[in-house]
Design a protein around this motif. Structure first.
Motif, PDB file in Angstrom:
ATOM      1  N   LEU A 164       0.817  -1.216   0.000  1.00  0.00           N
ATOM      2  CA  LEU A 164       0.000   0.000   0.000  1.00  0.00           C
ATOM      3  C   LEU A 164       0.845   1.258   0.000  1.00  0.00           C
ATOM      4  O   LEU A 164       0.448   2.283  -0.564  1.00  0.00           O
ATOM      5  CB  LEU A 164      -0.943  -0.008   1.206  1.00  0.00           C
ATOM      6  CG  LEU A 164      -2.097  -1.015   1.149  1.00  0.00           C
ATOM      7  CD1 LEU A 164      -2.833  -1.041   2.485  1.00  0.00           C
ATOM      8  CD2 LEU A 164      -3.065  -0.672   0.022  1.00  0.00           C
TER       9      LEU A 164
ATOM     10  N   PRO B 145      -3.177   4.878   3.641  1.00  0.00           N
ATOM     11  CA  PRO B 145      -3.099   3.483   4.080  1.00  0.00           C
ATOM     12  C   PRO B 145      -3.090   3.380   5.601  1.00  0.00           C
ATOM     13  O   PRO B 145      -2.375   4.117   6.282  1.00  0.00           O
ATOM     14  CB  PRO B 145      -1.764   3.006   3.496  1.00  0.00           C
ATOM     15  CG  PRO B 145      -1.464   3.938   2.369  1.00  0.00           C
ATOM     16  CD  PRO B 145      -2.032   5.255   2.777  1.00  0.00           C
TER      17      PRO B 145
ATOM     18  N   SER C 219      -5.223  -1.433   4.675  1.00  0.00           N
ATOM     19  CA  SER C 219      -6.165  -1.124   3.599  1.00  0.00           C
ATOM     20  C   SER C 219      -6.233   0.376   3.337  1.00  0.00           C
ATOM     21  O   SER C 219      -5.767   1.187   4.138  1.00  0.00           O
ATOM     22  CB  SER C 219      -7.569  -1.641   3.931  1.00  0.00           C
ATOM     23  OG  SER C 219      -8.165  -0.857   4.946  1.00  0.00           O
TER      24      SER C 219
ATOM     25  N   MET D 235      -9.422   3.081   1.870  1.00  0.00           N
ATOM     26  CA  MET D 235     -10.857   3.087   1.638  1.00  0.00           C
ATOM     27  C   MET D 235     -11.259   4.361   0.897  1.00  0.00           C
ATOM     28  O   MET D 235     -10.645   5.413   1.082  1.00  0.00           O
ATOM     29  CB  MET D 235     -11.619   3.011   2.960  1.00  0.00           C
ATOM     30  CG  MET D 235     -13.139   2.916   2.788  1.00  0.00           C
ATOM     31  SD  MET D 235     -14.011   2.843   4.360  1.00  0.00           S
ATOM     32  CE  MET D 235     -13.840   4.546   4.897  1.00  0.00           C
TER      33      MET D 235
ATOM     34  N   ILE E 236     -12.458  -0.366  -1.539  1.00  0.00           N
ATOM     35  CA  ILE E 236     -11.298  -0.616  -0.685  1.00  0.00           C
ATOM     36  C   ILE E 236     -10.193  -1.258  -1.509  1.00  0.00           C
ATOM     37  O   ILE E 236     -10.459  -1.975  -2.483  1.00  0.00           O
ATOM     38  CB  ILE E 236     -11.628  -1.534   0.521  1.00  0.00           C
ATOM     39  CG1 ILE E 236     -12.069  -2.919   0.042  1.00  0.00           C
ATOM     40  CG2 ILE E 236     -12.662  -0.905   1.435  1.00  0.00           C
ATOM     41  CD1 ILE E 236     -12.143  -3.947   1.165  1.00  0.00           C
TER      42      ILE E 236
ATOM     43  N   ARG F  83      -6.995  -3.599  -0.387  1.00  0.00           N
ATOM     44  CA  ARG F  83      -6.425  -4.220   0.805  1.00  0.00           C
ATOM     45  C   ARG F  83      -5.327  -5.208   0.447  1.00  0.00           C
ATOM     46  O   ARG F  83      -5.298  -5.768  -0.652  1.00  0.00           O
ATOM     47  CB  ARG F  83      -7.514  -4.908   1.626  1.00  0.00           C
ATOM     48  CG  ARG F  83      -8.265  -6.022   0.945  1.00  0.00           C
ATOM     49  CD  ARG F  83      -9.463  -6.456   1.773  1.00  0.00           C
ATOM     50  NE  ARG F  83     -10.229  -7.509   1.136  1.00  0.00           N
ATOM     51  CZ  ARG F  83     -10.116  -8.803   1.433  1.00  0.00           C
ATOM     52  NH1 ARG F  83      -9.249  -9.199   2.364  1.00  0.00           N
ATOM     53  NH2 ARG F  83     -10.865  -9.702   0.815  1.00  0.00           N
ATOM     54  N   GLU F  84      -4.430  -5.391   1.407  1.00  0.00           N
ATOM     55  CA  GLU F  84      -3.354  -6.356   1.253  1.00  0.00           C
ATOM     56  C   GLU F  84      -3.870  -7.744   1.597  1.00  0.00           C
ATOM     57  O   GLU F  84      -4.527  -7.941   2.614  1.00  0.00           O
ATOM     58  CB  GLU F  84      -2.185  -5.993   2.168  1.00  0.00           C
ATOM     59  CG  GLU F  84      -1.534  -4.660   1.827  1.00  0.00           C
ATOM     60  CD  GLU F  84      -0.413  -4.285   2.788  1.00  0.00           C
ATOM     61  OE1 GLU F  84      -0.288  -4.950   3.836  1.00  0.00           O
ATOM     62  OE2 GLU F  84       0.329  -3.341   2.484  1.00  0.00           O
TER      63      GLU F  84
ATOM     64  N   LEU G 131      -2.323  -7.177  -3.683  1.00  0.00           N
ATOM     65  CA  LEU G 131      -3.397  -6.231  -3.371  1.00  0.00           C
ATOM     66  C   LEU G 131      -4.627  -6.600  -4.179  1.00  0.00           C
ATOM     67  O   LEU G 131      -4.527  -7.183  -5.268  1.00  0.00           O
ATOM     68  CB  LEU G 131      -2.983  -4.794  -3.721  1.00  0.00           C
ATOM     69  CG  LEU G 131      -1.749  -4.221  -3.027  1.00  0.00           C
ATOM     70  CD1 LEU G 131      -1.477  -2.807  -3.543  1.00  0.00           C
ATOM     71  CD2 LEU G 131      -1.922  -4.206  -1.521  1.00  0.00           C
TER      72      LEU G 131
END
Length: 433
Positions: A304, A330, A334, A336, A354, A356-357, A362
């Motif tokens: 991120l 980040p 995540s 958003m 979103i 996210r990792e 990702l």
């Protein structure tokens, strides 16, 4: 014996182009109001070896011959996503790929390992190929229409001008000593070629593909034959590290319009313009600028922190209304965002997004809501976009791409799937508050 010698000469003729370490470069082109302006330079091949012979499939897709594993194959490059794929997987090498009119296919010259050379057709969806013409040894070609092909054919160690009627399966010879550059002339039924009968003065000629009638247009720059036509009927020529133009019936002489010294591009060997005239592909050899390009295109880890530049309040226009997208920094593994589209003063829809990792990569996920916050997707469903690649200024997911233009501007490209099965790419241009 003569045929074997001809094949041997043609193999040398074709493979001689594989020696230089050439690259395919892309520019945005502006020719409005008499200007000639290049911008947004990019090395789209960025590859050791021979990368050459670009042609535009459409305004956003380029075909070219690219080197991999010691041979050249057809590469398809998407200008919107800055992404490339190899089209074919033959044992031979492919050169000079061109779109076949009216088909989702390309033609290209295949040089087999045993020296045999012929023109093939390649399905752009699955790479399958079939033989088109083998009774003449084609070095370069251009499609006049679905039925007629104009080509440069090797004869007696020189190139001859031929017209082939594919329905009749007949070849017609028009000229004996020509160059490699063949192009349709805009707004006419003619094709241009380089006449080399007088070795001291090469000339650009037009030819009628059905009658063979030819007419001189203008003498080339000394020993220059790498040219194309702009949509407005102007000829563009690349010579050494400069670009020149000539407009038939208007220009008195060639006019220098750009030098590529700034980009350290030398020895131009091809030029090609998109159908709308807004993009220019140039082939040449690259100097120290390559170091800069490689740095900006180097893949980054799927973290991120490498896409934190997306964070912020972004506003733009799309779908006939105003868009707003707010991305958080980040945190907690995540990022958003909320999105809304305002049209005619009313909310059309919202999104929650979103990034996210997950499992060392990702993923981008989103849900849609109407103006009353009623969900489009079912309770547990999301629209998912797996990560493909991160570079310094770009995040590419499958179906959505974020491109950083500056600290205050970015473009977002989204695939929109239509009911007829086609895909339209929607561009969102955003400015940050």
């Amino acid at each position: 014996m003569k045929k074997l010698f001809t094949l041997f000469c043609l193999s040398l003729f074709t493979l001689s182009f594989a020696q230089p370490n050439t690259e395919v470069f892309l520019f945005d082109l502006n020719t409005e109001k008499g200007v000639f302006e290049l911008s947004n330079f990019k090395n789209i091949s960025n590859n050791e070896g021979y990368d050459n012979q670009p042609s535009f499939l459409n305004n956003h897709t380029i075909l070219y011959a690219g080197t991999r594993k010691g041979q050249t194959d057809i590469v398809k490059y998407n200008t919107k996503y800055d992404s490339s794929i190899y089209v074919n997987h033959t044992e031979g090498s492919e050169y000079s790929p061109l779109k076949i009119p009216g088909e989702k296919a390309a033609s290209a010259i295949r040089l087999e390992k045993d020296g045999k050379q012929a023109l093939y057709k390649y399905n752009l969806r699955n790479g399958e190929s079939e033989l088109l013409i083998e009774d003449i040894i084609i070095g370069y070609h251009v499609w006049h229409n679905e039925k007629i092909l104009i080509s440069s054919v090797l004869e007696d160690s020189k190139l001859a001008l031929y017209s082939t009627n594919l329905e009749q399966k007949k070849n017609y010879k028009f000229h004996s000593n020509i160059g490699r550059s063949l192009h349709k002339i805009p707004n006419t039924d003619l094709v241009s070629f380089i006449n080399k009968e007088d070795d001291s003065v090469w000339k650009i000629h037009s030819v009628n593909p059905t009658t063979g009638d030819t007419k001189a247009i203008v003498a080339t720059l000394p020993k220059a034959e790498d040219m194309c036509w702009l949509p407005n009927g102007t000829i563009l020529v690349g010579h050494e590290n400069k670009l020149y133009t000539f407009t038939p019936n208007k220009s008195v002489d060639w006019v220098e319009v750009a030098t590529l010294d700034t980009y350290n591009i030398t020895n131009i060997t091809r030029v090609s313009v998109s159908p709308d005239g807004k993009k220019l592909a140039v082939v040449g050899e690259l100097g120290k600028t390559k170091i800069i390009e490689e740095s900006s295109n180097k893949p980054l880890e799927p973290k991120l922190e490498n896409i934190a530049w997306i964070a912020g309040n972004w506003k733009g226009e799309a779908f006939g209304g105003q868009t707003e997208e707010n991305w958080s920094q980040p945190s907690g593994g995540s990022m958003m965002a909320t999105f809304k589209l305002i049209k005619d003063g009313k909310i059309s829809f919202y999104e929650i997004e979103i990034i996210r990792e997950i499992e060392n990569t990702l993923i981008l996920q989103l849900k849609h809501f109407n103006s009353e916050l009623k969900g489009w997707e079912s309770k547990d469903d999301t629209v998912d976009f797996p990560l493909k690649e991160i570079t310094k200024n770009k995040v590419v997911f499958e179906g959505m791409t974020f491109e950083r233009i500056s600290d205050k501007e970015m473009n977002v490209y989204v695939d929109m799937h239509k009911k007829d099965g086609t895909v339209e790419v929607i561009k969102f241009n955003y400015l940050k508050d």
